[in-house]
Design a protein around this motif. Sequence first.
Motif, PDB file in Angstrom:
ATOM      1  N   ALA A  96       0.854  -1.073   0.079  1.00 30.85           N
ATOM      2  CA  ALA A  96      -0.081  -0.041  -0.062  1.00 30.85           C
ATOM      3  C   ALA A  96       0.810   1.085   0.006  1.00 30.85           C
ATOM      4  O   ALA A  96       0.835   2.184  -0.707  1.00 30.85           O
ATOM      5  N   LEU A  97       1.922   1.262   0.884  1.00 29.06           N
ATOM      6  CA  LEU A  97       2.815   2.474   0.810  1.00 29.06           C
ATOM      7  C   LEU A  97       3.418   2.860  -0.611  1.00 29.06           C
ATOM      8  O   LEU A  97       3.371   3.892  -1.018  1.00 29.06           O
ATOM      9  N   LYS A  98       3.986   1.726  -1.215  1.00 27.56           N
ATOM     10  CA  LYS A  98       4.533   2.026  -2.421  1.00 27.56           C
ATOM     11  C   LYS A  98       3.394   2.370  -3.492  1.00 27.56           C
ATOM     12  O   LYS A  98       3.688   3.140  -4.180  1.00 27.56           O
ATOM     13  N   ARG A 128       8.792   7.256  -7.818  1.00 29.51           N
ATOM     14  CA  ARG A 128       7.985   8.340  -7.932  1.00 29.51           C
ATOM     15  C   ARG A 128       8.540   9.152  -9.002  1.00 29.51           C
ATOM     16  O   ARG A 128       7.740   9.457  -9.918  1.00 29.51           O
ATOM     17  N   THR A 129       9.935   9.227  -9.400  1.00 26.18           N
ATOM     18  CA  THR A 129      10.402   9.921 -10.435  1.00 26.18           C
ATOM     19  C   THR A 129       9.967   9.294 -11.684  1.00 26.18           C
ATOM     20  O   THR A 129      10.078  10.024 -12.726  1.00 26.18           O
ATOM     21  N   SER A 130       9.822   7.867 -11.672  1.00 26.18           N
ATOM     22  CA  SER A 130       9.506   7.175 -13.039  1.00 26.18           C
ATOM     23  C   SER A 130       8.007   7.651 -13.408  1.00 26.18           C
ATOM     24  O   SER A 130       8.046   7.339 -14.448  1.00 26.18           O
ATOM     25  N   THR A 131       7.256   7.998 -12.551  1.00 19.70           N
ATOM     26  CA  THR A 131       5.977   8.181 -13.050  1.00 19.70           C
ATOM     27  C   THR A 131       5.528   9.609 -13.066  1.00 19.70           C
ATOM     28  O   THR A 131       4.555   9.974 -13.688  1.00 19.70           O
ATOM     29  N   GLU A 132       6.463  10.619 -12.794  1.00 22.15           N
ATOM     30  CA  GLU A 132       6.369  11.829 -13.395  1.00 22.15           C
ATOM     31  C   GLU A 132       6.485  12.279 -14.665  1.00 22.15           C
ATOM     32  O   GLU A 132       7.363  11.887 -15.474  1.00 22.15           O
TER      33      GLU A 132
END
Length: 115
Positions: free
Chosen positions: A80-82, A109-113
């Motif tokens: 869930a955290l991920k 996080r950076t791969s989805t921005e």
Amino acid sequence: MAGAASRARARYAKPVVVPDGLELLAGPTSGVVALPRHLKWSGSAGYDLDEPGRIMDLYRTVINEAATPDDLHRYLNEAALKSLWETIWLPAPVRTAWEHRFPELATARTSTEPA
């Protein structure tokens, strides 16, 4: 003397607590969770994780207020955290501490921005 006291107050920050390992985050992902007073000291301490957005509220509260890694291990869940990490609002020092300890969170996080 007053200048030194105000500088000391300005530098004070609550210590950031991170888990010993993400695999130790074995908290619930459904049902109602009641946080102890040291984690949720005002307002309702109950979180119905089956209601939209409540798991995000719980995670933000626990991450920001945890006093020990055990608080994190007990109330957070690794999967869930991920899944929430890229969208959960956290103070910059907290996010930085977590991503320094667990680089996979920063990578996710950076791969989805957007580019």
